[in-house]
Design an enzyme around this catalytic site. Structure first.
Site, PDB file in Angstrom:
ATOM      1  N   HIS A 180      -8.158  -4.690  -1.094  1.00 18.32           N
ATOM      2  CA  HIS A 180      -6.911  -4.073  -0.647  1.00 18.32           C
ATOM      3  C   HIS A 180      -6.302  -4.821   0.533  1.00 18.32           C
ATOM      4  CE1 HIS A 180      -4.120  -0.727  -0.719  1.00 18.32           C
ATOM      5  NE2 HIS A 180      -4.253  -0.556   0.589  1.00 18.32           N
ATOM      6  N   ASP A 223      -9.759  -4.252  -5.492  1.00 17.97           N
ATOM      7  CA  ASP A 223      -9.206  -3.221  -4.605  1.00 17.97           C
ATOM      8  C   ASP A 223      -9.827  -1.879  -4.974  1.00 17.97           C
ATOM      9  OD1 ASP A 223      -7.631  -1.337  -3.253  1.00 17.97           O
ATOM     10  OD2 ASP A 223      -5.806  -2.529  -3.479  1.00 17.97           O
ATOM     11  N   SER A 250       0.831  -1.201   0.000  1.00 18.52           N
ATOM     12  CA  SER A 250       0.000   0.000   0.000  1.00 18.52           C
ATOM     13  C   SER A 250       0.867   1.252   0.000  1.00 18.52           C
ATOM     14  CB  SER A 250      -0.954  -0.052   1.205  1.00 18.52           C
ATOM     15  OG  SER A 250      -1.933   0.949   1.121  1.00 18.52           O
TER      16      SER A 250
END
Length: 301
Positions: free
Chosen positions: A242, A210, A122
């Site tokens: 995600h 995501d 991320s």
């Protein structure tokens, strides 16, 4: 709640070396996850955790560290200053110092300095990519002093990475800094082309479901890198969100496709390790399925 089963391991396992100091700035600390066997030198993953640039913390990588160390891989989870304690340039500086510490000291912990992989998840994937590209640029400059080299990184593994400009305007130091802190934009600069040739292979993992950072972010970055002469590929996982790839799937137990792909890359040149991976027992479930589904429903990511 989901992390509770991992918390015991993080705080009480003898295989975890917590809060090793790598620099003088606040939060210049890293955690090391060491395999139980000390025979031979081990491949190493330098990991930059996510957290939207504001809640990142080295312990978020404890699940990954535990599971990779079970496959005879050392994991170093690097902490860094978060916003507003620091902006993106401070985060990149911290990441670079952490990577430098690993490159220059990991042999003391049984790691192989010739088999270091950089990984980020991320926001951590964005920070790690920025750090790698900036380091390559330094190495093509004249007289720039460096304490580590991109040649020491076997590959960069980016998980669910990207930039969300509307959310991170202040963190990214304003619109004028987009060129400097967007790796995809930066590598297209003709002046940066010599640096691109120094970059290691880049492998980007992303879930197609995501909605925090769409999978297009990884696909576009990989496409751009290949277009400018870099070595890159994107690997997509159908229906994964995600957090599925990093949290829910590893806690679900059994076969984890993304995890196995990562391990296969790290052990790609080690036939003995690949043979052990082939007969590794399925991982045990850490939490009941209803908790994972609940986490999926309430997660802001």
């Amino acid at each position: 709640m989901l992390l509770m089963p991992v918390a015991f391991y993080y705080f009480f396992s003898r295989q975890v070396r917590r809060s090793i100091i790598y620099g003088e700035k606040p939060r210049n600390r890293l955690d090391l996850y060491l395999p139980k066997t000390s025979q031979g030198t081990k491949p190493v993953v330098a990991f930059i955790t996510g957290g939207a640039w504001i809640i990142g913390y080295k312990a978020w990588g404890s699940l990954l560290g535990q599971q990779l160390s079970e496959r005879d891989i050392i994991v170093a989870c690097i902490d860094y200053r978060n916003f507003p304690q620091g902006t993106i340039s401070d985060m990149v500086e911290d990441a670079s110092q952490g990577i430098s510490f690993i490159c220059n000291n990991i042999s003391e912990y049984g790691g192989d300095p010739n088999r270091i992989y950089l990984m980020g998840q991320s926001a951590g994937a964005h920070i790690a990519a920025c750090t790698l590209v900036n380091q390559a640029i330094k190495e093509t400059g004249e007289g720039d002093s460096v304490s580590w080299s991109v040649s020491q990184i076997k590959a960069y593994l980016g998980l669910s990475g990207g930039i969300v400009p509307a959310f991170s305007y202040s963190i990214m130091e304003g619109e004028d800094s987009l060129h400097q802190f967007s790796p995809e934009v930066l590598v297209q600069d003709s002046n940066v082309k010599p640096a691109v040739s120094l970059l290691p292979p880049v492998i980007l993992f992303h879930g197609t479901a995501d909605y925090s950072i769409p999978a297009d972010a990884s696909q576009n970055f990989a496409d751009t890198l290949r277009r400018v002469g870099g070595k890159a590929e994107s690997i997509l996982y159908d229906g994964k969100t995600h957090t599925d790839l990093f949290l829910q799937d590893p806690m679900r137990g059994g076969r984890d496709e993304m995890f196995e792909d990562v391990v296969a890359i790290i052990h790609g040149e080690d036939e003995a390790a690949l043979a052990k991976d082939a007969v590794a027992p399925p991982r045990r479930r850490l939490v009941p399925e209803f908790m994972l589904k609940l986490a999926h429903d309430v997660s802001p990511f």
